[in-house]
Design a protein around this motif. Structure first.
Motif, PDB file in Angstrom:
ATOM      1  N   SER A  18       3.003   6.228   7.699  1.00 38.09           N
ATOM      2  CA  SER A  18       2.457   7.574   7.505  1.00 38.09           C
ATOM      3  C   SER A  18       3.501   8.653   7.728  1.00 38.09           C
ATOM      4  O   SER A  18       3.208   9.843   7.570  1.00 38.09           O
ATOM      5  N   TRP A  78       4.013  11.424   5.155  1.00 37.76           N
ATOM      6  CA  TRP A  78       3.040  12.525   5.074  1.00 37.76           C
ATOM      7  C   TRP A  78       2.834  13.149   6.451  1.00 37.76           C
ATOM      8  O   TRP A  78       1.761  13.642   6.767  1.00 37.76           O
ATOM      9  N   ALA A 119       1.047   4.057  -3.023  1.00 39.11           N
ATOM     10  CA  ALA A 119       0.743   5.469  -2.752  1.00 39.11           C
ATOM     11  C   ALA A 119       1.873   6.371  -3.234  1.00 39.11           C
ATOM     12  O   ALA A 119       1.623   7.477  -3.745  1.00 39.11           O
ATOM     13  N   ALA A 134       0.829  -1.209   0.000  1.00 40.09           N
ATOM     14  CA  ALA A 134       0.000   0.000   0.000  1.00 40.09           C
ATOM     15  C   ALA A 134       0.863   1.259   0.000  1.00 40.09           C
ATOM     16  O   ALA A 134       0.578   2.229  -0.716  1.00 40.09           O
ATOM     17  N   ILE A 147      -5.270   1.868  -8.116  1.00 39.43           N
ATOM     18  CA  ILE A 147      -4.761   1.180  -6.923  1.00 39.43           C
ATOM     19  C   ILE A 147      -5.777   0.172  -6.410  1.00 39.43           C
ATOM     20  O   ILE A 147      -5.413  -0.926  -5.975  1.00 39.43           O
ATOM     21  N   ALA A 186      -5.938  10.556   0.187  1.00 37.60           N
ATOM     22  CA  ALA A 186      -6.006   9.262  -0.497  1.00 37.60           C
ATOM     23  C   ALA A 186      -4.967   8.299   0.050  1.00 37.60           C
ATOM     24  O   ALA A 186      -5.229   7.102   0.184  1.00 37.60           O
ATOM     25  N   ALA A 187      -3.765   8.804   0.371  1.00 41.16           N
ATOM     26  CA  ALA A 187      -2.703   7.940   0.890  1.00 41.16           C
ATOM     27  C   ALA A 187      -3.105   7.306   2.214  1.00 41.16           C
ATOM     28  O   ALA A 187      -2.861   6.114   2.450  1.00 41.16           O
ATOM     29  N   LEU A 246      -0.022   9.918  -4.549  1.00 44.30           N
ATOM     30  CA  LEU A 246      -1.308  10.276  -3.960  1.00 44.30           C
ATOM     31  C   LEU A 246      -1.151  11.440  -2.990  1.00 44.30           C
ATOM     32  O   LEU A 246      -0.112  11.601  -2.347  1.00 44.30           O
ATOM     33  N   VAL A 275      -6.608   6.428  -7.887  1.00 45.97           N
ATOM     34  CA  VAL A 275      -7.201   5.677  -6.780  1.00 45.97           C
ATOM     35  C   VAL A 275      -7.919   4.435  -7.301  1.00 45.97           C
ATOM     36  O   VAL A 275      -7.841   3.356  -6.709  1.00 45.97           O
ATOM     37  N   GLU A 289      -2.354  13.415   0.583  1.00 45.01           N
ATOM     38  CA  GLU A 289      -2.372  12.838   1.931  1.00 45.01           C
ATOM     39  C   GLU A 289      -3.688  12.139   2.265  1.00 45.01           C
ATOM     40  O   GLU A 289      -3.701  11.125   2.971  1.00 45.01           O
ATOM     41  N   VAL A 339      -5.624   4.511   1.567  1.00 49.42           N
ATOM     42  CA  VAL A 339      -4.975   3.322   1.003  1.00 49.42           C
ATOM     43  C   VAL A 339      -4.151   2.606   2.071  1.00 49.42           C
ATOM     44  O   VAL A 339      -4.177   1.373   2.178  1.00 49.42           O
ATOM     45  N   LEU A 340      -3.402   3.357   2.871  1.00 53.57           N
ATOM     46  CA  LEU A 340      -2.599   2.759   3.943  1.00 53.57           C
ATOM     47  C   LEU A 340      -3.487   2.044   4.954  1.00 53.57           C
ATOM     48  O   LEU A 340      -3.158   0.947   5.421  1.00 53.57           O
TER      49      LEU A 340
END
Length: 368
Positions: free
Chosen positions: A150, A153, A88, A84, A233, A97-98, A93, A230, A95, A101-102
């Motif tokens: 994370s 970001w 990203a 993931a 992914i 969307a990231a 991506l 997105v 922040e 996904v995370l």
């Protein structure tokens, strides 16, 4: 130098405003509260069904030979979070969307894998143990993985507000229905079997309802709010997860039916848990349309798993039948040999005793 916090809705390299847009659609308090209740109930039913599928005897066996536990650890909390994170970064991506996904990548395995494992003649005990153990491991490892990945970001508004404590609390709340399910399995096996079926069907129904309600709340501009990256992914992530799981099982030199099981367990995420965390812990105006990502992931992971099942039914099941037939033939041969040996032993003679200290063998004659 540290970058200033990025506010949600600011234009980013991948359309930050688009990714976080649509939050105003969640402003309808009654719809939002109803959706929160539905998500919470769906999560409880799913965890109850998972607990009903676990048998204490199986847990004891896995503790003595914890292969399933190790595979769940490597698949769900090493391979999928890293996957993931890399996706990203590759798709650049923003922040919002990231984080979505995370969060999906760090979730434990879902019940969909149990259903699919049945359809591909997988190892159901291994499937259930991997799902249950990954759910328990998530209590500690999911917040840890979110914190680690994370960091890229860290100076953004969403990551600064990432509620790791609320994530842990949501995960902890799932222990009660899981424990209740295990107790029901122990005392009322028939009721547990029924609850497992109900939870699997509720999984499918809930995802459809959530997809429809969320799409309605976001309005007709849904496609504009979610970047194409997105969607890409959501397609690639479960597909890569299935491949990573199969490769992982191959490294452990597991038989084919176990490889199929580990593959499905790795690629199938608990999207109900991801949806619940996004809905219950993030403000609607902050997460916006990225609330749809776990639903998109669920859609594509189901479609891809269904395609694998179809391919297995068409091309792979014949080999499984031949293996099963070979085992039955071996059993028949050994059974015949055993019967012949029994006949030979019984036709040799009978034992009689004339005195306390003497034993005499008398041949017997078989009437023709």
């Amino acid at each position: 130098s540290a970058q200033p916090p990025v506010t949600v809705g600011a234009d980013g390299p991948d359309g930050g405003a688009a990714a976080g847009g649509g939050g105003e659609a969640f402003g309808d308090r009654s719809l939002s509260q109803g959706l929160s209740v539905l998500v919470g109930l769906a999560l409880c039913v799913t965890m109850l069904g998972l607990g009903c599928a676990v048998e204490l005897s199986q847990l004891g066996q896995q503790l003595r030979r914890p292969v399933g536990l190790l595979l769940a650890l490597l698949g769900q909390f090493v391979a999928m979070p890293l996957l993931a994170f890399l996706l990203a970064l590759i798709f650049a991506l923003d922040e919002v969307a990231a984080v979505a996904v995370l969060l999906c990548g760090c979730c434990p395995g879902g019940n969909l894998s149990n259903l699919m494992s049945v359809l591909v003649d997988g190892d159901m005990n291994l499937s259930i143990i991997m799902t249950a153990s990954s759910t328990l491991l998530a209590l500690f490892l999911m917040p840890l993985c979110l914190w680690i990945y994370s960091r890229h970001w860290i100076n953004t508004a969403v990551v600064q507000l990432l509620p790791l404590g609320a994530v842990s609390l949501t995960l902890g709340s799932t222990l009660l229905p899981i424990g209740l399910g295990v107790l029901i399995r122990y005392r009322h096996p028939r009721a547990a079997d029924l609850l497992v079926k109900i939870s699997l069907w509720s999984l499918l129904v809930t995802l459809v309802i959530l997809f429809i309600l969320t799409g309605t709340m976001l309005g007709p501009d849904l496609m504009a709010h979610i970047p194409a990256s997105v969607y890409a992914i959501a397609v690639l992530m479960p597909l890569a997860g299935y491949a990573l799981g199969y490769g992982l099982a191959t490294v452990f030199k597991m038989p084919p039916h176990c490889r199929r099981t580990v593959s499905l367990e790795t690629g199938c995420q608990n999207v109900q848990l991801c949806t619940a965390i996004l809905k219950l812990t993030f403000p609607p105006e902050l997460i916006g349309s990225m609330y749809m990502f776990p639903l998109l992931y669920a859609l594509f992971q189901s479609a891809e798993a269904g395609l694998f099942v179809l391919l297995y039914k068409m091309y792979g099941r014949e080999g499984h039948k031949q293996d099963a037939l070979g085992k039955e033939e071996d059993t028949d041969i050994s059974y015949k040999k055993l019967k012949e040996e029994e006949v030979a032993d019984t036709s040799y003679g009978t034992v009689t005793t004339e005195e306390h200290n003497s034993i005499q063998m008398e041949p017997t004659q078989t009437a023709l």
